[in-house]
Design a protein around this motif. Structure first.
Motif, short mmCIF file in Angstrom:
data_model
loop_
_atom_site.label_atom_id
_atom_site.label_comp_id
_atom_site.label_asym_id
_atom_site.label_seq_id
_atom_site.Cartn_x
_atom_site.Cartn_y
_atom_site.Cartn_z
N PHE A 135 58.75 50.94 -145.43
CA PHE A 135 57.97 50.59 -144.24
C PHE A 135 57.86 51.77 -143.29
O PHE A 135 56.80 52.02 -142.72
N ALA A 136 58.96 52.50 -143.11
CA ALA A 136 58.92 53.68 -142.23
C ALA A 136 57.92 54.71 -142.75
O ALA A 136 57.14 55.27 -141.98
N ALA A 137 57.93 54.93 -144.08
CA ALA A 137 56.97 55.86 -144.67
C ALA A 137 55.55 55.33 -144.53
O ALA A 137 54.62 56.10 -144.22
N PHE A 138 55.37 54.05 -144.75
CA PHE A 138 54.05 53.42 -144.62
C PHE A 138 53.51 53.59 -143.20
O PHE A 138 52.34 53.94 -143.00
N TYR A 139 54.34 53.36 -142.21
CA TYR A 139 53.96 53.49 -140.80
C TYR A 139 53.47 54.91 -140.50
O TYR A 139 52.42 55.09 -139.87
N LEU A 140 54.21 55.90 -140.97
CA LEU A 140 53.84 57.28 -140.70
C LEU A 140 52.56 57.67 -141.43
O LEU A 140 51.69 58.36 -140.88
#
Length: 270
Positions: A135-140
């Motif tokens: 999710f953190a990678a997706f957000y960025l």
């Protein structure tokens, strides 16, 4: 426009990344120079100059992202006459890194609170489905796609691009793909803030349609002040990235109780 306040879609794990992003955005905003005075209603030219210098350093600028043309003269943070003093930058700016820093900057309390409200309501389920790291990678990724997408349509613009709304638009796009039937409690301003429970596809589809219309300059007088095109690109990026997860996503629970502000009739099973 409707204001979402809650979704009927419980999560299995604590959305630590969502909470961390909200905390980081609030913390950065609180320490942004020049904004504390404006919040208290005591803004001044000196504060405005400090803020302009800060944004020039840390905000994303479309011309820098596309053409890699860094400004030769930037606000120094000092006042000169009736305006802000300009001078050569005393720092080395990375356009790519500026997209990341710009995602944590906001231009006012309404800008910040609106973004964090959407992230809080819809981000927890996307993090629950993807897992914390993905999710953190997706957000960025959505934030970068939104910024560069906007820059492609405004390649010669020197106006700073700030805010988390591009990344959050990606979260909304993913939610529309994964949980279109989830119910969302919203407030409708033109109905004296009447609470309604609507399907996510209607709430988010309407939001996206407004962003698409506004990005063309129709229906708003300040289209240049809000990066609606970044919202559109971020939303589409979120949909595309979330699409492979759709087959394995369990449906949200069927809501019970109030429906559209009234109590729903019980269903009989046979």
């Amino acid at each position: 426009m409707v204001i979402p306040v809650h979704d009927v879609n419980p999560v299995r794990r604590t959305p630590v990344v969502t909470y961390a992003l909200i905390g980081a955005n609030v913390l950065v905003f609180w320490f942004m120079p020049g904004l504390s005075g404006s919040v208290a209603g005591d803004s001044s030219l000196a504060q405005a100059c400090h803020l302009h210098a800060f944004l020039e350093h840390y905000a994303a600028v479309p011309r820098e992202l596309i053409h890699h043309q860094l400004a030769q003269l930037v606000p120094t943070g000092e006042v000169r006459g009736a305006g802000c003093q300009l001078g050569p930058p005393d720092y080395t700016k990375s356009p790519v890194l500026s997209v990341f820093t710009a995602m944590f900057l906001h231009g006012g309390w309404l800008h910040l609170l609106g973004n964090m409200l959407f992230l809080l309501i819809f981000g927890n389920n996307i993090e629950d489905r993807m897992g914390h790291v993905r999710f953190a990678a997706f957000y960025l990724i959505c934030g970068y796609a939104a910024s560069y997408g906007f820059a492609l349509f405004n390649a010669d613009s020197t106006e700073p691009l700030i805010g988390a709304s591009g990344a959050i638009a990606g979260v909304l796009g993913a939610y529309l793909v994964l949980y279109p039937r989830a119910r969302v409690w919203v407030l409708v301003p033109f109905l004296v803030f009447l609470p309604l429970r609507l399907p996510a596809w209607l709430v988010l589809g309407f939001w996206f349609a407004l962003q698409a219309v506004y990005s063309s300059g129709e229906g708003v007088s300040d289209a240049g002040a809000v990066a609606y095109a970044a919202h559109v690109v971020g939303f589409l990026a979120g949909m595309l990235l979330a699409w492979p997860l759709k087959p394995g996503t369990p449906p949200p629970p069927e809501p019970r109780g109030l429906l559209f502000g009234r109590r729903a009739r019980p269903r009989h099973t046979w």
